[in-house]
Design a protein around this motif. Sequence first.
Motif, PDB file in Angstrom:
ATOM      1  N   GLY A  61      23.347 -90.507 -38.099  1.00  0.00           N
ATOM      2  CA  GLY A  61      23.283 -89.170 -39.121  1.00  0.00           C
ATOM      3  C   GLY A  61      24.201 -88.013 -38.497  1.00  0.00           C
ATOM      4  N   SER A  62      24.075 -87.804 -37.285  1.00  0.00           N
ATOM      5  CA  SER A  62      24.587 -86.792 -36.539  1.00  0.00           C
ATOM      6  C   SER A  62      26.233 -87.038 -36.478  1.00  0.00           C
ATOM      7  N   SER A  63      26.638 -88.276 -36.270  1.00  0.00           N
ATOM      8  CA  SER A  63      28.137 -88.768 -36.116  1.00  0.00           C
ATOM      9  C   SER A  63      28.655 -88.395 -37.727  1.00  0.00           C
ATOM     10  N   ALA A  64      28.032 -88.587 -38.647  1.00  0.00           N
ATOM     11  CA  ALA A  64      28.310 -88.288 -40.109  1.00  0.00           C
ATOM     12  C   ALA A  64      28.569 -86.805 -40.325  1.00  0.00           C
ATOM     13  N   VAL A  65      27.521 -85.909 -39.624  1.00  0.00           N
ATOM     14  CA  VAL A  65      27.727 -84.498 -39.904  1.00  0.00           C
ATOM     15  C   VAL A  65      28.875 -83.950 -38.906  1.00  0.00           C
ATOM     16  N   LEU A  66      29.103 -84.680 -37.701  1.00  0.00           N
ATOM     17  CA  LEU A  66      30.365 -84.204 -36.880  1.00  0.00           C
ATOM     18  C   LEU A  66      31.645 -84.453 -37.530  1.00  0.00           C
ATOM     19  N   ALA A  67      31.668 -85.593 -38.348  1.00  0.00           N
ATOM     20  CA  ALA A  67      32.731 -85.847 -39.193  1.00  0.00           C
ATOM     21  C   ALA A  67      33.059 -84.950 -40.125  1.00  0.00           C
ATOM     22  N   ALA A  68      32.013 -84.561 -40.802  1.00  0.00           N
ATOM     23  CA  ALA A  68      32.306 -83.461 -41.923  1.00  0.00           C
ATOM     24  C   ALA A  68      32.777 -82.145 -41.409  1.00  0.00           C
ATOM     25  N   TYR A  69      32.288 -81.772 -40.212  1.00  0.00           N
ATOM     26  CA  TYR A  69      32.717 -80.539 -39.785  1.00  0.00           C
ATOM     27  C   TYR A  69      34.180 -80.656 -39.117  1.00  0.00           C
ATOM     28  N   ALA A  70      34.518 -81.660 -38.818  1.00  0.00           N
ATOM     29  CA  ALA A  70      35.710 -81.933 -38.261  1.00  0.00           C
ATOM     30  C   ALA A  70      36.803 -81.992 -39.262  1.00  0.00           C
ATOM     31  N   ALA A  71      36.206 -82.520 -40.279  1.00  0.00           N
ATOM     32  CA  ALA A  71      37.195 -82.674 -41.410  1.00  0.00           C
ATOM     33  C   ALA A  71      37.540 -81.360 -42.343  1.00  0.00           C
ATOM     34  N   LEU A  72      36.777 -80.510 -42.306  1.00  0.00           N
ATOM     35  CA  LEU A  72      36.569 -79.026 -43.015  1.00  0.00           C
ATOM     36  C   LEU A  72      36.863 -77.966 -42.127  1.00  0.00           C
ATOM     37  N   LEU A  73      36.374 -77.951 -40.712  1.00  0.00           N
ATOM     38  CA  LEU A  73      36.142 -76.780 -40.201  1.00  0.00           C
ATOM     39  C   LEU A  73      37.231 -76.864 -38.900  1.00  0.00           C
ATOM     40  N   ARG A  74      37.341 -75.582 -38.406  1.00  0.00           N
ATOM     41  CA  ARG A  74      37.824 -75.331 -37.199  1.00  0.00           C
ATOM     42  C   ARG A  74      37.054 -74.797 -36.179  1.00  0.00           C
ATOM     43  N   PRO A  75      37.177 -74.924 -34.888  1.00  0.00           N
ATOM     44  CA  PRO A  75      36.075 -74.307 -33.912  1.00  0.00           C
ATOM     45  C   PRO A  75      36.331 -72.969 -34.048  1.00  0.00           C
TER      46      PRO A  75
END
Length: 424
Positions: free
Chosen positions: A115-129
């Motif tokens: 689940g954490s990997s899924a959330v990381l992917a969502a952030y990586a797709a939509l956000l920037r640091p």
Amino acid sequence: MPVRTAATATATAPVTTAPADFDALRRQDPEIAEVILGETNRQADSLQLIAAENFTSPAVLAALGSPLANKYAEGYPGARHHGGCELVDAAERIAIERATALFGAEHANVQPHSGSSAVLAAYAALLRPGDTVLAMGLAFGGHLTHGSPANFSGRWFEFVPYGVDAETGLLDYDQVRRLAREHRPKAIVCGSISYPRHPDYEAFREIADEVGAYLIADAAHPMGLIAGGAAPSPLPYADVVCATTHKVLRGPRGGMVLCGSHLAERIDRAVFPFTQGGAQMHTIAAKAVAFGEAATPAFAAYAHRVVANAKVLAEGLAAEDFAITTGGTDTHLITADPAPLGVDGRTARGRLAAAGMVLDTCALPYGDGRGIRLGTAALTTQGMGEPEMARIAALFTAALRAEGDETHRVRREVRELSERFRPY
């Protein structure tokens, strides 16, 4: 998986069997074999009340232990970086087709390892640091990926936490709206690891639209209930839905991401190659099996029984003087403060574990200590129903107040109950 019932369950000796090739493991590595047998017996000999756990079907376990574990398959079906992927491509396509049909999604990525990997992917797709994100605070039930400073989320993004009403324990949507207007986040995350009520996804969508934010639903806990029609779906409202494939969904440990077709390429690239390498094809095949099981009327009935059992268990605990967060539950999970019984959450967890009832602690909104978090998914898989939930509530209190021989008596009662409802 055939759910056991009181009519079909019989008292048996502790579990000592395993898959057909277990004898080979025992001969080659008896040390690990003993660990596996010990854990098999532990699961069968006690009550598994951890809200994030469940028992998979033998079919899911068979897929997990299959030769698909041998195959390296970086990339996606039809576009792998390794040869010989024709059959694992078929397995992944089946998993994707079943996931999209089950949840009514336009696109599914079934490769996330957790689940954490899924959330990381969502952030990586939509956000920037450095982007601002609004999410439930950890003190109110938010997950580590919702801004913990120990997690990538809290290091890469600026998280603004929202909470719950101090009196009712319910989500404070006025606070969410006020914080969104003030901080103008790039994304809003709805979801929790210990909030026992259904989020109002439509309200979150309206707030996200007002400030121009993406809406990410972290539905790791309710996803199995959603599959069975026992909880509302975030799919009509969220831009991206992240979830696990275990918990109530009763599949293998892993994650998935659902989204609209317009975000499919961004999500896929965020999973591979940005955050992960080779897919775990045995796990993906096991996910496909679980999705197939979850599409059946039997699973829908199971999901509704999970919720009914949780409601009865919460009512029973309240009658035993536990302080139930939000006054009850809509889902599979319950959070409670055992302080009225004279113990804190950590002490309660230890005493309950000694009596054979395994659960977690959790943060208490606006509280000084920790409470307990428990769920009914695994017990329901074993075939337990409302009478057993009432009995378990009474055993909780007996375990917390027991001393000496009384503790052994409670443990015997727990063992008798677990022997009537074996997981396999």
